[in-house]
Design an enzyme around this catalytic site. Structure first.
Site, PDB file in Angstrom:
ATOM      1  CG  ASP A 116     127.527 100.109  98.459  1.00  0.00           C
ATOM      2  OD1 ASP A 116     128.064  99.448  99.357  1.00  0.00           O
ATOM      3  OD2 ASP A 116     127.051 101.255  98.685  1.00  0.00           O
ATOM      4  CB  SER A 139     127.034 110.398  98.116  1.00  0.00           C
ATOM      5  OG  SER A 139     125.821 109.697  98.125  1.00  0.00           O
ATOM      6  CD  GLU A 163     127.234 102.972  94.896  1.00  0.00           C
ATOM      7  OE1 GLU A 163     127.873 103.891  94.327  1.00  0.00           O
ATOM      8  OE2 GLU A 163     127.158 102.873  96.127  1.00  0.00           O
ATOM      9  CE  LYS A 177     129.590 102.508 100.964  1.00  0.00           C
ATOM     10  NZ  LYS A 177     128.201 102.682 101.412  1.00  0.00           N
ATOM     11  CE  LYS A 199     123.059 107.299  98.550  1.00  0.00           C
ATOM     12  NZ  LYS A 199     123.539 105.917  98.714  1.00  0.00           N
ATOM     13  CE  LYS A 244     126.715 106.914  96.084  1.00  0.00           C
ATOM     14  NZ  LYS A 244     127.590 105.884  96.697  1.00  0.00           N
ATOM     15  CG  ASP A 280     124.016 104.186  95.662  1.00  0.00           C
ATOM     16  OD1 ASP A 280     123.458 103.080  95.475  1.00  0.00           O
ATOM     17  OD2 ASP A 280     124.742 104.418  96.658  1.00  0.00           O
ATOM     18  N   GLY A 295     131.799 105.530 101.103  1.00  0.00           N
ATOM     19  CA  GLY A 295     131.784 106.095 102.449  1.00  0.00           C
ATOM     20  C   GLY A 295     130.566 105.688 103.249  1.00  0.00           C
TER      21      GLY A 295
END
Ligand code: OSB
Ligand code: MG
Length: 370
Positions: A239, A136, A214, A263, A164, A162, A189, A291
């Site tokens: 998420d 990520s 996400e 998670k 952000k 991934k 995400d 995570g």
């Protein structure tokens, strides 16, 4: 399990790189390591993972410590726990506070597996010795830096990236990545940074062949995510919305998403996580392991859990050195030929590195002594 002592070390590990998300900047990861000792002196270990500020979700490290002390531990120490499967039910009288519950439940699981001389994956029907993993990536100051950071991760063997994103930092950096790495398994995400007003912007992302998007919208929203999923080809992944199997059922009933970032701590522990995993496989929802910048303790838990055959999409389970210069376990997760090995040995399969734990520890609390 006859418990003799419950204690926790409060730890603070500096991050090697600042991590920028739509809700803030993370410079270091604070967490607690809970240690539950039985009468034979065997120890179960659990990691308390929430952030210090209620920005990712509402739970914080400080308030979860309080819930553990005042509400969770009193429920357990009054009786003997024979099987960790019973803990989720016992904890039901405490609302929410999933990460607090998970720290304790997973420590009991570790202890239980150790008492029975089993690797934790044995109870989860985990079968894979090594796992393909992803990374990520936080928002970067420039496109050049983003491309360089991602190139390094791909070189190291990461099999999925991934990024952000937030309004104003989305299409452009993702398109740059897509152009430079046409075959890359790429996703984004948003950590709840968008609303339905951004619908047209978000629909543009369909051009970029992302595996999923996400958590674009609010953590409590299911209906607007459903509208977005209807309008987009890209799979929506939830998420923050998902705290329990009930939330997954709501998402499936409303078609709010086609993927779930699971998670273990965000859903209260292994028992509920396992239920969600099985439900997703039955419903044909892509489920993969997320995570929380875990130390070696939580990381090993994630590896044990994700060794189940249904987790074939690479999770946010990176090597320890992607986050920290030093870890608090003796053999920090290390990438070997593009995969992370699932620790062998009893329980979580990792031992605390006491020198490092004490070096980075900022506090200690004894919660219970028989
Ligand atoms: O939204 O998945 C998230 C890290 C902290 C809080 C929330 C998230 C993340 C990550 C990184 O994306 C996960 C990791 O590498 O541990
Ligand atoms: Mg997320």
């Amino acid at each position: 399990m006859k418990i003799k002592k419950i204690e926790a070390y409060q730890v603070r590990l500096p991050l090697k790189q600042l991590f920028k998300t739509s809700y803030g900047l993370l410079r270091e990861k604070a967490f607690d390591i809970f240690i539950i000792t039985n009468e034979q002196g065997q120890q179960g270990i659990g990691e308390l993972v929430p952030f210090e500020n209620p920005d990712y979700i509402e739970e914080t490290l400080m308030n979860s410590r309080q819930i553990i002390e005042n509400n969770l531990l009193p429920l357990l120490v009054q009786q003997e726990i024979f099987e960790p499967q019973t803990i989720t039910e016992i904890f039901k009288v405490v609302q929410g506070n999933y990460m607090a519950k998970s720290a304790i439940e997973t420590a009991y699981w570790d202890l239980y597996a150790k008492e029975n001389q089993q690797n934790l994956s044995f109870y989860l029907h985990g079968s894979r010795p090594t796992l393909p993993v992803g990374v990520s990536v936080g928002m970067q100051p420039s496109t050049e830096q983003l491309l360089a950071v991602v190139a390094d991760y791909l070189e190291a063997g990461y099999q999925r990236v991934k990024l952000k994103i937030q309004p104003g930092y989305d299409y452009q950096p993702l398109a740059a990545l897509r152009q430079k790495f046409p075959e890359l398994t790429l996703m984004a995400d948003a950590n709840s940074a968008y609303t339905l007003q951004n619908l047209e912007q978000l629909k543009q992302l369909d051009e970029l062949n992302l595996t999923m998007l996400e958590q674009p919208f609010n953590q409590r929203d299911f209906t607007e995510h459903a509208i977005l999923q209807k309008e987009m080809q890209t799979a929506i992944c939830l998420d923050e919305n998902i705290r329990s199997l009930m939330d997954v059922k709501t998402a499936v009933a409303l078609n709010s998403c086609r993927a779930i970032n699971l998670k273990i701590p965000r859903v209260g522990g292994l028992q509920e996580a396992q239920r969600i995993y099985e439900f997703c496989l039955n419903e044909d929802i892509l489920v993969w392991l997320g995570g929380m910048f875990e130390s070696g303790v939580g990381r090993s838990l994630n590896l044990q859990f994700a060794s189940q055959p249904g987790f074939n999409f690479p999770g946010d389970i990176s090597a320890s050195d992607r986050y920290f210069a030093e870890d608090i376990v003796k053999e920090p997760a290390k990438m070997i030929a593009g995969s992370l090995p699932v620790p062998k040995g009893v329980g979580l399969g990792v031992e605390l590195d006491w020198d490092h734990l004490k070096k980075w520890s900022t506090g200690y609390q004894l919660y219970y002594k028989a």
